[in-house]
Design a protein around this motif. Structure first.
Motif, short mmCIF file in Angstrom:
data_model
loop_
_atom_site.label_atom_id
_atom_site.label_comp_id
_atom_site.label_asym_id
_atom_site.label_seq_id
_atom_site.Cartn_x
_atom_site.Cartn_y
_atom_site.Cartn_z
N PRO A 66 -6.40 3.62 -1.75
CA PRO A 66 -5.63 2.40 -2.00
C PRO A 66 -6.17 1.20 -1.24
CG PRO A 66 -4.14 4.25 -1.67
CD PRO A 66 -5.52 4.74 -1.32
N ARG A 67 -6.59 1.39 0.01
CA ARG A 67 -7.12 0.24 0.77
C ARG A 67 -8.51 -0.16 0.28
NH1 ARG A 67 -6.37 1.16 7.05
NH2 ARG A 67 -6.80 3.34 6.50
N ARG A 70 -7.84 -2.40 -2.61
CA ARG A 70 -7.41 -3.75 -2.22
C ARG A 70 -8.56 -4.56 -1.63
NH1 ARG A 70 -2.73 -0.75 -0.55
NH2 ARG A 70 -3.37 -0.70 1.63
N GLY A 207 0.57 -3.50 6.21
CA GLY A 207 1.37 -2.32 6.45
C GLY A 207 2.55 -2.60 7.36
N LYS A 227 8.36 -3.34 3.83
CA LYS A 227 7.78 -2.40 2.88
C LYS A 227 8.37 -2.64 1.50
CE LYS A 227 10.98 1.24 4.45
NZ LYS A 227 11.06 2.61 4.99
N GLY A 256 -0.76 1.79 -4.98
CA GLY A 256 -0.84 1.45 -3.57
C GLY A 256 -0.29 0.10 -3.20
N VAL A 257 0.29 -0.65 -4.16
CA VAL A 257 0.76 -2.01 -3.87
C VAL A 257 2.27 -2.01 -3.63
CG1 VAL A 257 -1.11 -3.13 -5.11
CG2 VAL A 257 0.98 -2.51 -6.34
N CYS A 258 2.77 -3.11 -3.04
CA CYS A 258 4.16 -3.14 -2.59
C CYS A 258 5.16 -3.24 -3.73
CB CYS A 258 4.37 -4.27 -1.59
SG CYS A 258 4.04 -5.93 -2.26
N GLU A 262 8.70 3.40 -6.48
CA GLU A 262 8.74 4.57 -5.60
C GLU A 262 9.86 5.53 -5.98
OE1 GLU A 262 6.33 5.06 -3.86
OE2 GLU A 262 5.52 3.22 -3.04
N GLU A 314 7.92 4.67 1.22
CA GLU A 314 6.90 3.95 0.45
C GLU A 314 5.65 4.83 0.46
OE1 GLU A 314 5.15 -0.59 0.08
OE2 GLU A 314 5.63 0.18 2.07
N HIS A 316 2.80 4.78 -1.38
CA HIS A 316 1.46 4.21 -1.62
C HIS A 316 0.57 5.21 -2.35
CE1 HIS A 316 1.95 0.48 0.50
NE2 HIS A 316 2.26 1.07 1.63
N ASP A 317 1.15 5.99 -3.23
CA ASP A 317 0.41 7.07 -3.88
C ASP A 317 1.11 7.44 -5.18
OD1 ASP A 317 -1.49 9.01 -4.28
OD2 ASP A 317 -1.08 10.12 -2.43
#
Length: 419
Positions: A66-67, A70, A207, A227, A256-258, A262, A314, A316-317
């Protein structure tokens, strides 16, 4: 020069530049933005070269997927940055606009005028496109900004900063209006948080650990969200085919984004039909489910029992909580307990239920029959965003040009004195 002295000097330069930006003409600001769009397109290869250095170093350090996503500046992302420059350039200039005006019995004319916030500090991770988004929004709103990007994007950020300075210089505006901290020293975060003599507001974007660190250390107001725990409620009688596609987009497009989904809450009368559809559509894309006892047997092999810690997480996956609820009351209670005030959506054909959800659910964006992924400044018509605030003061939701301004009272008199 140590990092604290360096940041003090940057703060002084930013404060001076902010005064110049407050007086800058709309034409000069638009000229800088149009020029920056041109430079970004012309210098696409140079941007890619700088970004490649960051990607190679990040891969060697084992940065997660995810990072890495980004961090990557593709041709599409660069074009999006250039397009954002042009979009923001065409927005009405808010500075100096009198929003309200009224006359007092004594003849005084009272108004509220929109003005810049002043000096903004931005601390962020991974996404180098934030350097451009933040710079252009602060520029349009007449602010100066000090940017501190993540060490993983250092080369990309410095290259982009150089191009922003070229555009500012072209338009006759101070280059110090947009400064990027030229250091990967983590002490720079603490130093920025202590610049209360020069910085009016600080915005952390990244984060939860980074954001909480800034909140604890900052001596000036903080605009932030901790988050993004976003949910979809599938109402009784909803169009289940549309709901399945909305949930798929909200969870799978960029997990992976906010503003990614979820959790999903499903009315009990739709669970038997919808959940096998969800299992097939999302499961084939690699999504796994943390399911309540009622949902578990309907989601197949991609599901496992929900644990106590899953709600409110959260991920992120490609992981999603799924819960069957009795009604909308239970869904809204769950959101109130486990949501993060970021984004909540309802899929429904019932107008009354939709309007109730919009009125009662507390989130920076609430959507009816649309993906949570639309909680984004560019998608909502702001051109870009400097971040999403869930703190309500002084902004709630994506922060664009207008959200980077405030108002002051302006009083016009003809010799009145107070009795």
């Amino acid at each position: 020069m140590d990092i604290y002295t360096q940041l003090q000097e940057m703060g002084k330069k930013a404060a001076k530049a902010a005064r110049a930006m407050r007086a800058a003409s709309p034409a000069a600001k638009s000229s800088a933005l149009i020029k920056l769009a041109e430079i970004l397109r012309t210098e696409k290869a140079a941007i890619a070269d700088a970004n490649r250095k960051d990607l190679e170093a990040a891969e060697a350090r084992g940065l997660d997927a995810p990072r890495m996503d980004r961090l990557r500046l593709t041709d599409i992302v660069i074009e999006e940055m250039a397009g954002a420059c042009e979009f923001v350039a065409d927005l009405p200039d808010p500075i100096g606009a009198t929003e309200k005006q009224w006359q007092r019995p004594n003849g005084l004319l009272v108004g509220k005028m929109r003005i810049p916030l002043g000096v903004i500090s931005m601390i962020y991770e991974s996404r180098p496109n934030v350097t451009v988004d933040s710079g252009i929004l602060c520029l349009k709103a007449g602010n100066a900004v000090i940017l501190r990007g993540g060490s993983e994007a250092f080369h990309s950020n410095m290259a982009l900063a150089g191009f922003i300075h070229q555009a500012l210089s072209f338009a006759g505006l101070p280059e110090d209006a947009v400064q990027v901290v030229p250091s990967t020293d983590r002490a720079a975060i603490k130093a920025l948080c202590e610049l209360e003599d020069y910085v009016d507001v600080i915005i952390p974007r990244g984060g939860e650990t980074l954001i909480r660190t800034v909140v604890e250390q900052a001596r000036m107001p903080v605009l932030k969200h901790y988050k993004g725990v976003c949910h979809a409620y599938i109402d009784e009688g909803a169009d289940l085919t549309k709901a399945c596609e909305i949930v798929f987009n909200a969870k799978v497009q960029r997990p992976g984004v906010c503003n990614a989904l979820e959790g999903m809450l499903v009315h009990k009368n739709e669970a038997d039909t919808l959940l096998p559809m969800i299992a097939e559509r999302l499961g084939s894309a690699g999504v796994t489910f943390r399911a309540c006892p009622k949902a578990l047997p309907l989601l197949g092999t991609a599901a496992q029992p929900m644990t106590e810690s899953d709600p409110g997480t959260e991920f992120h996956d490609l992981i999603m909580v799924v819960k069957v609820v009795e009604n909308q009351d239970e869904a809204q209670d769950y959101i109130a307990q486990h949501g993060s005030n970021h984004t909540e959506i309802i899929c429904t054909r019932n107008h009354e239920n939709a309007m109730r959800f919009v009125r009662e659910v507390d989130a920076s964006m609430v959507a009816v029959n649309a993906s949570s992924r639309f909680n984004d400044g560019g998608q909502l018509g702001l051109g870009a965003e400097i971040g999403i605030s869930t703190s309500k003061l002084h902004s709630y939701g994506p922060m664009g040009v207008e959200e980077l301004t405030t108002t002051k009272f302006v009083v016009m008199g003809s010799g009145q004195t107070r009795q």
